[in-house]
Design a protein around this motif. Sequence first.
Motif, PDB file in Angstrom:
ATOM      1  N   ASP A   1       0.806  -1.214   0.000  1.00  0.00           N
ATOM      2  CA  ASP A   1       0.000   0.000   0.000  1.00  0.00           C
ATOM      3  C   ASP A   1       0.841   1.268   0.000  1.00  0.00           C
ATOM      4  O   ASP A   1       0.377   2.333  -0.363  1.00  0.00           O
ATOM      5  N   THR A   2       2.072   1.162   0.452  1.00  0.00           N
ATOM      6  CA  THR A   2       2.924   2.353   0.467  1.00  0.00           C
ATOM      7  C   THR A   2       4.063   2.163  -0.515  1.00  0.00           C
ATOM      8  O   THR A   2       4.446   1.038  -0.848  1.00  0.00           O
TER       9      THR A   2
ATOM     10  N   LYS B   1       6.462  -1.081  -1.266  1.00  0.00           N
ATOM     11  CA  LYS B   1       6.685  -1.595  -2.617  1.00  0.00           C
ATOM     12  C   LYS B   1       8.174  -1.720  -2.914  1.00  0.00           C
ATOM     13  O   LYS B   1       8.633  -2.727  -3.452  1.00  0.00           O
ATOM     14  N   ASP B   2       8.924  -0.662  -2.528  1.00  0.00           N
ATOM     15  CA  ASP B   2      10.362  -0.691  -2.769  1.00  0.00           C
ATOM     16  C   ASP B   2      11.001  -1.880  -2.075  1.00  0.00           C
ATOM     17  O   ASP B   2      11.960  -2.480  -2.562  1.00  0.00           O
ATOM     18  N   GLN B   3      10.458  -2.187  -0.888  1.00  0.00           N
ATOM     19  CA  GLN B   3      11.019  -3.297  -0.117  1.00  0.00           C
ATOM     20  C   GLN B   3      10.687  -4.637  -0.777  1.00  0.00           C
ATOM     21  O   GLN B   3      11.472  -5.570  -0.735  1.00  0.00           O
ATOM     22  N   ASN B   4       9.511  -4.706  -1.369  1.00  0.00           N
ATOM     23  CA  ASN B   4       9.085  -5.969  -1.974  1.00  0.00           C
ATOM     24  C   ASN B   4       9.794  -6.268  -3.284  1.00  0.00           C
ATOM     25  O   ASN B   4       9.983  -7.417  -3.649  1.00  0.00           O
ATOM     26  N   LYS B   5      10.171  -5.203  -4.005  1.00  0.00           N
ATOM     27  CA  LYS B   5      10.926  -5.417  -5.239  1.00  0.00           C
ATOM     28  C   LYS B   5      12.337  -5.801  -4.847  1.00  0.00           C
ATOM     29  O   LYS B   5      13.090  -4.958  -4.360  1.00  0.00           O
ATOM     30  N   ARG B   6      12.697  -7.055  -5.015  1.00  0.00           N
ATOM     31  CA  ARG B   6      14.020  -7.445  -4.537  1.00  0.00           C
ATOM     32  C   ARG B   6      14.489  -8.717  -5.204  1.00  0.00           C
ATOM     33  O   ARG B   6      13.700  -9.454  -5.801  1.00  0.00           O
ATOM     34  N   THR B   7      15.774  -8.955  -5.087  1.00  0.00           N
ATOM     35  CA  THR B   7      16.339 -10.217  -5.516  1.00  0.00           C
ATOM     36  C   THR B   7      16.898 -10.890  -4.278  1.00  0.00           C
ATOM     37  O   THR B   7      17.511 -10.229  -3.443  1.00  0.00           O
ATOM     38  N   GLU B   8      16.657 -12.172  -4.152  1.00  0.00           N
ATOM     39  CA  GLU B   8      17.189 -12.888  -2.994  1.00  0.00           C
ATOM     40  C   GLU B   8      18.169 -13.948  -3.439  1.00  0.00           C
ATOM     41  O   GLU B   8      18.089 -14.478  -4.540  1.00  0.00           O
TER      42      GLU B   8
END
Lengths: 221, 436
Positions: free
Chosen positions: B419-420, B424-431
């Motif tokens: 929602d924020t 979103k920035d945190q969810n876009k990621r590579t692990e």
Amino acid sequence: MSEEKKSEPLFSKKNKALITNPLNAINPVTIQVLGICSALAVTVQMDNAIIMSLAVTAVLIIGNVLVSLMRNIIPSKIRIIVQLVIVAALVIIVDQILKAYVYDVSKKLSVFVGLIITNCIIMGRLEAFALGNKSWASALDGLGNGIGYGLVLVIVAFFKEVFGSGTLTIPGLGKLTIVPEYFYELGYMDNGLMLLPPSSLFLVAIYIWVQKARTPELIED
Amino acid sequence: MAIDRDSNVYTIVFATIMVIIVGGLLAFIASSLKPLQKANTTNEKMQNILQAIGLEEMRELQRDEAGAIFNDYVKRRITINYKGEILSDKTTEDVIDPLDKLDAFNIDLRKEYTRFVKPIMNQNKGDDEAIKAALTASTDIHFPIFVCKNNGKTIYVLSASGKGLWDDIWGYIGLSSDLATINGTVFDHKQETAGLGSKINEAWFEDQFIGKIIAENGKFVPIEVKKPGNDLNNHQIDGISGATFTGVGVDEMLGRSMEVYYDFFKNNSEFSTVSNKKESHSSKSTGAVRLKADTNITMELLPFADNFDLFLLSYSDLEIGDSRSFILSGIKFSAGSANINKHSSTKTLEKIVEGLKTMVGAQVELSGHTDNAGEEEALLTLSKNRAEAVKTYLIENGVDETQITTEGYGASQPLASNDTQEGKDQNKRTEIKIIK
């Protein structure tokens, strides 16, 4: 002559000009070239520029009024020293008040508050205007010159901060990001020169250029 | 007017009266505002000390709130000198008395430096040995230690002061009870260049210290401030570009003061036995696990970029068949595509390659994750392609193809709310998951 002045309304055309002239035609920084030193130094962040402008304006108005009230009793031999003492006292009071009530701001401005004493605009206006004019006119003159100074500071700070840090720091709103992250990902970089004092010289010069191009009367032969 | 305004008598009388009035006015204002100003500086100091502990909940701590909770965290205040002798040792029961110069809280960091350290340094300029000898011999220099306790953990908040480019700089450092790992820092300055050196009090600079180590094999190792852009080990941090001298100052003051603290802790059984016990507690509680507990990261996922050493340590720590995941926060892609943004990602990628080469036999799974903006199908493809792009880079740089598998999870495993923008920035990621 004094009778004529008594009947003059508070915001007569002449008095209004005292405020508006310093914004453009006799701008203290760009035309009179006064107060350049702090215009170079406190323009890296917008909030510092705004607070510095307010502090200078306050000192300028109060100093102008005080000197104007005392203009008939100040001994001419030591008038500069008297002005200095008044300005110095005012600056110390401003500094002490900032430290007590808005501590964070005082930390940010640190030495620059003290340097208001050496700001040429203040001594310049006391000497050139307040010593020879009534207190109301002097207050308006202080206000006008303070705003004129602040205008240049804020405009210079705007460009320096946007191009130097990609942000804008506005009191009450905090740090706003202006240049989107996307630009940096594409390879855009902040201009480090913008954070250093010399860049203000370029910006002030461009300001003067634009100003004189728009008002040709200002161009000297 | 009857009075001659040009006469000497008038001038002198005027000047005298003016000086008396102005002097009296200033004295009155200064003394009536003093209590307020004093409270500001005291609260600021408390705020700094509390923030240096390195707790997440302290990040937004306001200056005015610091006074009320100071004693909840800071349980002991110790003052030592250069030789490591305890000069003052107070607990929460002892109220801070502004007149007690030896109380750790009353030690003025800037004064310590300008009055006592600087003259010695100037006198022996260039001769490091002589400086050290003279400093050690000095009994005037004091070092405060704030013993802070929170949730059963002990953190020592220590201090350092020195010189930046223009004027004094100083800081507080929170050291974990292992006497090696830095848990948090707070720096400040008198008047470093705005926009350059003045950045030492910004979070991105201070946070770099978290997890860095000041000891190796039982010996003190100073934290180095490097020019930005270099590869860093766990004793080094990035300096501020354009502010070399401020960085040199931070480097110098940390090296000088932290060594005194380190020696004090090591030679003082009360502190070092605690840490030894902890170290020998079990083979499992080495580096990675302890650091995780101390920095309050409850997530299983750790940011890789700042914790490369942890990444390496983790592997040696794992049991056969176990795995551990890291977020590769340094890797960025162009929006909506699987093109790796070379400019910002290369450093992280190079480190992964370097790391994987030391992990013989490790299997890694690279996985892509996105926020929820878009069709599910497209997000899955995008995340898979991104993981593939990282794999391609690793193979091109010499990692064995058979070691790597890839996976695309799309938006199915969010770390935060979509929602924020922040979430979103945190969810876009590579692990990266390493499997032993």
